[in-house]
Design a protein around this motif. Structure first.
Motif, short mmCIF file in Angstrom:
data_model
loop_
_atom_site.label_atom_id
_atom_site.label_comp_id
_atom_site.label_asym_id
_atom_site.label_seq_id
_atom_site.Cartn_x
_atom_site.Cartn_y
_atom_site.Cartn_z
N GLY A 10 -0.79 -8.21 2.66
CA GLY A 10 -1.54 -7.07 3.21
C GLY A 10 -2.69 -6.66 2.32
N SER A 12 -5.88 -7.30 2.88
CA SER A 12 -7.18 -7.24 3.56
C SER A 12 -7.70 -5.82 3.75
CB SER A 12 -7.08 -7.94 4.93
OG SER A 12 -6.16 -7.26 5.75
N SER A 13 -6.88 -4.82 3.43
CA SER A 13 -7.37 -3.43 3.52
C SER A 13 -6.46 -2.48 2.75
CB SER A 13 -7.48 -2.98 4.98
OG SER A 13 -6.20 -2.82 5.54
N ILE A 15 -4.13 -0.02 0.72
CA ILE A 15 -3.42 -0.02 -0.57
C ILE A 15 -3.39 -1.43 -1.17
CG2 ILE A 15 -1.18 0.44 -1.68
CD1 ILE A 15 -0.71 2.59 0.58
N ARG A 35 -3.66 -11.32 7.95
CA ARG A 35 -4.11 -12.13 9.09
C ARG A 35 -5.63 -12.30 9.09
NH1 ARG A 35 -1.22 -8.26 13.27
NH2 ARG A 35 -2.25 -6.93 11.74
N ARG A 36 -6.38 -11.27 8.66
CA ARG A 36 -7.85 -11.33 8.77
C ARG A 36 -8.47 -12.08 7.61
NH1 ARG A 36 -8.79 -5.06 9.57
NH2 ARG A 36 -6.98 -5.11 8.19
N ASP A 61 0.26 -14.68 9.83
CA ASP A 61 0.89 -13.55 10.50
C ASP A 61 2.33 -13.43 9.99
OD1 ASP A 61 2.00 -11.67 12.10
OD2 ASP A 61 1.34 -12.55 14.01
N LEU A 62 2.57 -12.44 9.17
CA LEU A 62 3.88 -12.28 8.53
C LEU A 62 4.92 -11.63 9.44
CD1 LEU A 62 2.65 -11.20 4.97
CD2 LEU A 62 3.55 -13.43 5.63
N GLU A 63 4.52 -11.33 10.68
CA GLU A 63 5.50 -10.81 11.66
C GLU A 63 6.29 -11.96 12.30
OE1 GLU A 63 3.98 -7.95 14.70
OE2 GLU A 63 2.43 -7.65 13.18
N ASN A 88 3.45 -5.62 0.27
CA ASN A 88 2.71 -4.43 0.72
C ASN A 88 2.45 -4.43 2.23
OD1 ASN A 88 0.50 -2.20 0.50
ND2 ASN A 88 -0.59 -3.99 1.31
N TYR A 153 9.88 3.21 12.09
CA TYR A 153 9.09 2.99 10.86
C TYR A 153 9.79 3.62 9.65
CZ TYR A 153 5.38 3.43 7.38
OH TYR A 153 4.65 3.36 6.22
N LYS A 157 11.43 1.89 6.23
CA LYS A 157 11.05 2.20 4.85
C LYS A 157 12.27 2.69 4.05
CE LYS A 157 6.79 0.93 5.03
NZ LYS A 157 6.31 -0.23 4.26
N THR A 186 -1.77 8.19 3.42
CA THR A 186 -2.86 7.60 2.64
C THR A 186 -4.00 7.20 3.58
OG1 THR A 186 -1.14 6.72 1.18
CG2 THR A 186 -3.35 5.84 0.88
N THR A 188 -6.09 5.00 4.89
CA THR A 188 -6.30 3.56 5.09
C THR A 188 -6.42 3.32 6.60
OG1 THR A 188 -3.94 3.15 5.33
CG2 THR A 188 -4.82 3.08 3.08
N GLU A 189 -6.25 2.08 7.01
CA GLU A 189 -6.27 1.81 8.46
C GLU A 189 -4.93 2.17 9.11
OE1 GLU A 189 -7.47 -2.28 9.01
OE2 GLU A 189 -9.28 -2.01 7.81
N1 LIG Z 1 -1.32 4.76 4.79
C1 LIG Z 1 -0.22 5.49 4.74
O1 LIG Z 1 -0.20 6.67 5.13
C2 LIG Z 1 1.04 4.89 4.13
C3 LIG Z 1 2.01 5.76 3.62
C4 LIG Z 1 3.16 5.22 3.07
C5 LIG Z 1 3.35 3.86 3.03
N2 LIG Z 1 2.38 3.02 3.54
C6 LIG Z 1 2.62 1.58 3.50
O2 LIG Z 1 1.62 0.98 2.70
C7 LIG Z 1 1.49 -0.40 3.06
C8 LIG Z 1 0.02 -0.74 3.22
O3 LIG Z 1 -0.51 -0.03 4.31
P1 LIG Z 1 -1.95 0.67 4.28
O4 LIG Z 1 -1.74 2.13 4.32
O5 LIG Z 1 -2.77 0.09 3.21
O6 LIG Z 1 -2.47 0.28 5.75
P2 LIG Z 1 -3.56 -0.78 6.24
O7 LIG Z 1 -4.90 -0.43 5.70
O8 LIG Z 1 -3.39 -0.83 7.72
O9 LIG Z 1 -3.09 -2.15 5.58
C9 LIG Z 1 -2.02 -2.92 6.09
C10 LIG Z 1 -2.13 -4.32 5.58
O10 LIG Z 1 -1.02 -5.09 6.10
C11 LIG Z 1 -1.54 -6.25 6.73
N3 LIG Z 1 -0.73 -6.65 7.87
C12 LIG Z 1 -0.39 -5.89 8.94
N4 LIG Z 1 0.29 -6.63 9.83
C13 LIG Z 1 0.37 -7.89 9.30
C14 LIG Z 1 0.94 -9.10 9.75
N5 LIG Z 1 1.55 -9.20 10.95
N6 LIG Z 1 0.84 -10.20 8.96
C15 LIG Z 1 0.20 -10.13 7.77
N7 LIG Z 1 -0.35 -9.01 7.28
C16 LIG Z 1 -0.26 -7.90 8.05
C17 LIG Z 1 -2.96 -5.87 7.20
O11 LIG Z 1 -3.79 -7.02 7.29
P3 LIG Z 1 -4.24 -7.77 8.64
O12 LIG Z 1 -4.42 -6.72 9.69
O13 LIG Z 1 -5.51 -8.45 8.22
O14 LIG Z 1 -3.15 -8.73 8.93
C18 LIG Z 1 -3.42 -5.01 6.03
O15 LIG Z 1 -3.91 -5.81 5.00
C19 LIG Z 1 2.31 -0.58 4.34
O16 LIG Z 1 3.55 -1.16 4.02
C20 LIG Z 1 2.51 0.85 4.83
O17 LIG Z 1 3.66 0.98 5.60
C21 LIG Z 1 1.22 3.51 4.08
#
Ligand SMILES: NC(=O)c1ccc[n+]([C@@H]2O[C@H](COP(=O)([O-])OP(=O)(O)OC[C@H]3O[C@@H](n4cnc5c(N)ncnc54)[C@H](OP(=O)(O)O)[C@@H]3O)[C@@H](O)[C@H]2O)c1
Length: 257
Positions: A10, A12-13, A15, A35-36, A61-63, A88, A153, A157, A186, A188-189
């Protein structure tokens, strides 16, 4: 000859991308996964230019069932062995459970729990053999209590947190650092993907760079659990003191659709 590598899923964006910037100066080859591919390629170029570190990109695609084994094979084919694993990649689904897309929920459980567990299981033997390694699993503050409207979700976690704490207890005297990271909301996306854009949680979102910095420090200091962000630090204590039913009701009020 096999080299040791830092693998970040993860990247590509959000955290994951912020973490890649922190691990890069260590000069250990990086493997960025998501994936991207174009986003990963861009980040790889930036990190290589800035730090001179070797960066490999694996678009996957890690799903998908079996993705963890596929990723580990791809890493082995690069003559790399995982020394640091950052699990991540993950996403959330915000919806009343009855109305949530079933396929999305299954993909989320596969990514957030199954792939994370399988990657850890596949990477661990070589770490144990070397008596050296680091594992960072990204959980969330929602791991500490049930979250209506984010039910699956939050449960995924809670799994990550419980699994990581148990693993740390099993191997903490074997030279391997294991940390569960629990960020609050956080910027992010995440919220766009989860369909929670504009929600209360989205409005109070913190910086991914801050989350990554606290997480990186905690891992290297051997902390088993880190709750990032001043506002979130009391969450584990509050969720132990306040009755679970009351906490769950309060979260439902906050996140209610
Ligand atoms: N943002 C929050 O509020 C928050 C709070 C607590 C915990 N978290 C956790 O922090 C971690 C990172 O999330 P983020 O907040 O940084 O969100 P994000 O910007 O959406 O990043 C998610 C990352 O996971 C990758 N990903 C998603 N589906 C995937 C798949 N099927 N195969 C491979 N890679 C995949 C995405 O890349 P691609 O789309 O390019 O595949 C992206 O790089 C996650 O585990 C999330 O649950 C986030």
């Amino acid at each position: 000859m096999t080299s040791l590598a830092t693998v970040i899923t993860g990247a590509s964006s959000g955290i994951g991308e912020a973490l890649a910037h922190l691990f890069a100066p260590e000069q250990q080859p990086l493997v960025l996964v998501a994936r991207r591919k174009e986003k990963l390629d861009e980040l790889a170029k930036t990190l290589n230019n800035k730090h001179g570190v070797k960066v490999h990109v694996i678009a996957l695609d890690l799903e998908q069932v079996g993705a963890a084994a596929e990723l580990m094979n791809a890493i082995a084919n690069l003559n790399l062995s995982v020394d640091t694993l950052v699990n991540n990649a993950g996403f959330g689904v915000s919806a009343p459970f009855a109305k949530a897309d079933g396929a999305k929920l299954s993909g989320m459980m596969q990514l957030n729990m199954v792939t994370l567990t399988e990657l850890t299981h596949l990477a661990l033997p070589a770490m144990l053999e070397r008596k050296h390694g680091r594992i960072m699993n990204i959980a969330s503050v929602v791991a500490f209590q049930p979250c209506p409207y984010f039910a699956v979700y939050a449960a995924s976690k809670a799994y990550v947190l419980s699994f990581t704490e148990a693993l740390a207890a099993e191997i903490s005297d074997r030279g391997i650092l294991v940390t569960a990271v629990c960020p609050g909301s956080t910027n992010t996306e995440f919220h766009s993907v989860a369909n929670s854009k504009g929600s209360f949680a989205d409005k109070i979102a913190e910086s991914p760079v801050m989350v990554a910095e606290e997480a990186y420090k905690a891992l290297n200091n051997g902390k088993t659990v880190i709750v990032t962000g001043l506002m979130n630090k009391p969450v584990p204590v509050i969720s132990r003191i306040v009755p679970r039913k009351t906490m769950t009701w309060a979260v439902a009020k906050m996140l209610g659709k």
